[in-house]
Motif scaffolding. Structure first.
Motif, PDB file in Angstrom:
ATOM      1  N   MET A   1     -24.501  30.604  18.162  1.00 56.03           N
ATOM      2  CA  MET A   1     -25.616  30.908  19.058  1.00 56.03           C
ATOM      3  C   MET A   1     -26.926  30.351  18.519  1.00 56.03           C
ATOM      4  SD  MET A   1     -24.208  32.556  21.574  1.00 56.03           S
ATOM      5  CE  MET A   1     -25.604  33.328  22.394  1.00 56.03           C
ATOM      6  N   ASP A   2     -27.038  30.208  17.192  1.00 57.55           N
ATOM      7  CA  ASP A   2     -28.284  29.734  16.597  1.00 57.55           C
ATOM      8  C   ASP A   2     -28.268  28.233  16.300  1.00 57.55           C
ATOM      9  OD1 ASP A   2     -26.422  29.995  14.605  1.00 57.55           O
ATOM     10  OD2 ASP A   2     -27.750  31.000  13.178  1.00 57.55           O
ATOM     11  N   GLY A   3     -27.375  27.488  16.987  1.00 60.83           N
ATOM     12  CA  GLY A   3     -27.485  26.040  16.980  1.00 60.83           C
ATOM     13  C   GLY A   3     -26.697  25.270  15.949  1.00 60.83           C
ATOM     14  N   TYR A   4     -25.679  25.873  15.350  1.00 57.23           N
ATOM     15  CA  TYR A   4     -24.839  25.152  14.399  1.00 57.23           C
ATOM     16  C   TYR A   4     -23.493  24.801  15.041  1.00 57.23           C
ATOM     17  CZ  TYR A   4     -28.025  26.205  10.555  1.00 57.23           C
ATOM     18  OH  TYR A   4     -29.127  26.270   9.743  1.00 57.23           O
ATOM     19  N   PHE A   5     -22.923  23.706  14.576  1.00 54.65           N
ATOM     20  CA  PHE A   5     -21.591  23.305  15.012  1.00 54.65           C
ATOM     21  C   PHE A   5     -20.786  22.986  13.759  1.00 54.65           C
ATOM     22  CE2 PHE A   5     -18.206  20.634  16.615  1.00 54.65           C
ATOM     23  CZ  PHE A   5     -17.906  21.202  17.848  1.00 54.65           C
ATOM     24  N   VAL A   6     -19.711  23.717  13.554  1.00 54.69           N
ATOM     25  CA  VAL A   6     -18.895  23.580  12.349  1.00 54.69           C
ATOM     26  C   VAL A   6     -17.501  23.115  12.744  1.00 54.69           C
ATOM     27  CG1 VAL A   6     -18.011  24.732  10.289  1.00 54.69           C
ATOM     28  CG2 VAL A   6     -20.182  25.484  11.302  1.00 54.69           C
ATOM     29  N   MET A   7     -17.023  22.055  12.106  1.00 55.71           N
ATOM     30  CA  MET A   7     -15.690  21.544  12.406  1.00 55.71           C
ATOM     31  C   MET A   7     -14.977  21.227  11.102  1.00 55.71           C
ATOM     32  SD  MET A   7     -14.621  18.669  15.237  1.00 55.71           S
ATOM     33  CE  MET A   7     -15.899  17.527  14.744  1.00 55.71           C
ATOM     34  N   ALA A   8     -13.759  21.719  10.966  1.00 52.23           N
ATOM     35  CA  ALA A   8     -12.989  21.505   9.747  1.00 52.23           C
ATOM     36  C   ALA A   8     -11.518  21.753  10.044  1.00 52.23           C
ATOM     37  CB  ALA A   8     -13.463  22.435   8.634  1.00 52.23           C
ATOM     38  N   SER A   9     -10.671  21.479   9.049  1.00 52.00           N
ATOM     39  CA  SER A   9      -9.236  21.680   9.251  1.00 52.00           C
ATOM     40  C   SER A   9      -8.876  23.155   9.373  1.00 52.00           C
ATOM     41  CB  SER A   9      -8.449  21.054   8.091  1.00 52.00           C
ATOM     42  OG  SER A   9      -8.485  19.657   8.159  1.00 52.00           O
ATOM     43  N   GLU A  10      -9.634  23.998   8.703  1.00 50.75           N
ATOM     44  CA  GLU A  10      -9.306  25.424   8.696  1.00 50.75           C
ATOM     45  C   GLU A  10     -10.516  26.245   9.124  1.00 50.75           C
ATOM     46  OE1 GLU A  10      -6.262  26.194   8.248  1.00 50.75           O
ATOM     47  OE2 GLU A  10      -5.601  24.245   7.497  1.00 50.75           O
ATOM     48  N   VAL A  11     -10.259  27.418   9.659  1.00 48.63           N
ATOM     49  CA  VAL A  11     -11.346  28.341   9.973  1.00 48.63           C
ATOM     50  C   VAL A  11     -11.839  28.976   8.670  1.00 48.63           C
ATOM     51  CG1 VAL A  11     -10.485  28.851  12.276  1.00 48.63           C
ATOM     52  CG2 VAL A  11      -9.716  30.231  10.356  1.00 48.63           C
TER      53      VAL A  11
END
Length: 207
Positions: free
Chosen positions: A129-139
């Protein structure tokens, strides 16, 4: 993140095509670009060499990624004729770089990532909600409280996602591929057995 199983073949095909490279922009200086793929690198660095070649010729990063990492389109019955035409057209220009691999790309403003056609390497993402986008193989690579999650998901085989940090927008697989595949009449060119070598915008200015 992963490995490119087709690496040796991709390197050899690229090297064999260097003899017929030509460019109105570079002229005779095009030989200074060779070899396109620097020897004795990792598979990620090798992929990056070819990716940069496609972008330097005027393609967007999404376009270059779709050329290099096509989805398994041959047996899909729901694929649009434009997207199928895009993949068929570009299969005449280069071979797929197959994994299992998850590939990330960025120019500092646009960033994205995708999964190879087999989908054996997981890719998960979360938009906050505060504008970050996280992408990776695992949560869990970054802790995000549930109340701060705007959207989360995982990429399927051959899928990609792109983030425009200037506009603050996230673009998902279907809208990306619809936009890219409709930029030129690839399906018509395939039916006419035509390869258009001048279908790209002018290359960027180098200093």
């Amino acid at each position: 993140n992963g490995e490119i199983n087709t690496l040796r073949g991709n390197i050899n095909w690229t090297r064999s095509r260097e003899a017929i490279f030509e460019s109105d922009y570079f002229g005779a200086d095009i030989k200074k670009l060779l070899p396109i793929i620097v020897p004795n690198q990792s598979d990620s660095a090798t992929f990056d060499n070819f990716f940069e070649l496609l972008i330097s010729a005027g393609r967007s990063m999404e376009h270059a990624f779709m050329m290099m990492v096509p989805e398994a389109f041959e047996t899909r019955k729901t694929i649009s004729k434009e997207l199928k035409g895009f993949y068929e057209y570009h299969s005449a220009l280069n071979e797929p770089w197959d994994g299992p691999a998850a590939i990330m790309f960025s120019d500092g403003t646009i960033l994205g990532g995708g999964l190879d056609r087999n989908g054996l390497r997981p890719v998960r993402y979360v938009e906050t909600m505060d504008g970050y986008f996280v992408m990776a193989s695992e949560v869990g690579v970054i802790d995000v409280p549930a109340e701060n999650v705007k959207e989360k998901g995982r990429l399927g085989p051959g899928k990609l996602v792109v983030v425009d940090t200037d506009e603050g927008q996230v673009f998902h697989n279907d809208e990306i591929k619809e936009r890219v595949s409709k930029r030129k009449p690839y399906a018509s060119w395939i039916s006419e057995n035509v390869i258009k070598l001048d279908d790209l915008p002018a290359p960027p200015t180098y200093t």
